[in-house]
Design an enzyme around this catalytic site. Structure first.
Site, mmCIF file in Angstrom:
data_model
loop_
_atom_site.group_PDB
_atom_site.id
_atom_site.type_symbol
_atom_site.label_atom_id
_atom_site.label_comp_id
_atom_site.label_asym_id
_atom_site.label_seq_id
_atom_site.Cartn_x
_atom_site.Cartn_y
_atom_site.Cartn_z
ATOM 1 N N LYS A 34 48.251 39.021 36.117
ATOM 2 C CA LYS A 34 47.606 38.304 35.021
ATOM 3 C C LYS A 34 46.202 37.843 35.406
ATOM 4 O O LYS A 34 45.808 36.720 35.126
ATOM 5 C CB LYS A 34 48.478 37.117 34.613
ATOM 6 C CG LYS A 34 49.852 37.533 34.132
ATOM 7 C CD LYS A 34 50.666 36.376 33.639
ATOM 8 C CE LYS A 34 52.041 36.724 33.185
ATOM 9 N NZ LYS A 34 52.312 37.975 32.606
ATOM 10 N N CYS A 35 45.451 38.719 36.015
ATOM 11 C CA CYS A 35 44.130 38.408 36.547
ATOM 12 C C CYS A 35 43.079 39.272 35.847
ATOM 13 O O CYS A 35 43.385 40.367 35.378
ATOM 14 C CB CYS A 35 44.140 38.699 38.061
ATOM 15 S SG CYS A 35 42.572 38.487 38.906
ATOM 16 N N GLY A 36 41.868 38.794 35.810
ATOM 17 C CA GLY A 36 40.784 39.600 35.247
ATOM 18 C C GLY A 36 40.550 40.888 36.010
ATOM 19 O O GLY A 36 39.989 41.847 35.471
ATOM 20 N N PHE A 37 41.003 40.937 37.262
ATOM 21 C CA PHE A 37 40.849 42.146 38.076
ATOM 22 C C PHE A 37 42.064 43.080 37.989
ATOM 23 O O PHE A 37 42.046 44.158 38.568
ATOM 24 C CB PHE A 37 40.594 41.766 39.548
ATOM 25 C CG PHE A 37 39.319 41.009 39.755
ATOM 26 C CD1 PHE A 37 38.085 41.640 39.652
ATOM 27 C CD2 PHE A 37 39.331 39.658 40.042
ATOM 28 C CE1 PHE A 37 36.899 40.942 39.828
ATOM 29 C CE2 PHE A 37 38.154 38.948 40.222
ATOM 30 C CZ PHE A 37 36.938 39.590 40.113
ATOM 31 N N THR A 38 43.108 42.677 37.270
ATOM 32 C CA THR A 38 44.338 43.470 37.181
ATOM 33 C C THR A 38 44.085 44.913 36.734
ATOM 34 O O THR A 38 44.754 45.825 37.241
ATOM 35 C CB THR A 38 45.364 42.771 36.265
ATOM 36 O OG1 THR A 38 45.652 41.487 36.824
ATOM 37 C CG2 THR A 38 46.644 43.570 36.135
#
Length: 183
Positions: A34-38
């Site tokens: 659930k990360c912007g980098f996912t």
């Protein structure tokens, strides 16, 4: 010393010796769903598929230490990676990768390749804004993992060759992977 002296837990809690990967080029990344980098999972899978037959493996180590962005169980993490990004490289069991509770492998990785700042990018600007707003002022002052999708490139001898911070995309690492595979 090399990474081959360390172990990771698999999704069921069993031990996986990194010695099993001796002679391969490895990319070890702490990850989160659930990360912007996912979305980097997509690029990592593409890199893995392109080079796995040449002796390249990616090991993802999910961690819930950064913004609680990996809250699910090991089974939920596995399903997320497979369903959303078609991940076929090994996704290990969740682990701490920063601080006193960090697993020994990540303490070793960060000792071998310390933090030298983030590369300039729009995603870096967002991440730095979050860190400055929500974390202690000295958060960036040590060599520990700063956020999800910090990646370490390991040569065939088990030596840590390079550290890539979260905003570095898998495509930007491809030349470094190719170079190690050619050695």
């Amino acid at each position: 010393m090399s990474i081959f002296e360390y172990k990771l837990q698999d999704k069921k809690g069993g031990e996986v010796s990194l010695k099993d990967f001796e002679g391969q080029v490895l990319l070890i990344a702490n990850t989160a769903s659930k990360c912007g980098f996912t979305p980097q999972y997509e690029g990592l899978e593409k890199l893995y598929k392109k080079y796995k037959e040449q002796g390249f493996t990616i090991l993802a180590v999910p961690s819930n230490q950064f913004g609680e962005q990996e809250p699910g169980s090991n089974d939920e993490v596995q399903q997320f990676c497979r369903v959303n990004y078609g991940v076929s490289f090994p996704v290990m069991g969740k682990a701490d990768v920063r601080g006193e509770t960090a697993i020994p492998l990540f303490k070793y990785l960060t000792k071998e390749k310390g933090f030298h700042g983030f590369p300039p990018s729009e995603m870096t600007d967002v991440l730095l804004g979050h860190i400055k707003k929500n974390l202690p002022a000295d958060y960036l002052d040590d060599d520990q993992i700063k956020w999800n999708f910090t990646k370490f490139l390991i040569n065939k001898k088990g030596e840590v060759v390079e550290r890539f911070e979260p905003a570095v995309t898998p495509a930007e690492m491809e030349a470094a992977v190719e170079k190690l595979l050619a050695e």
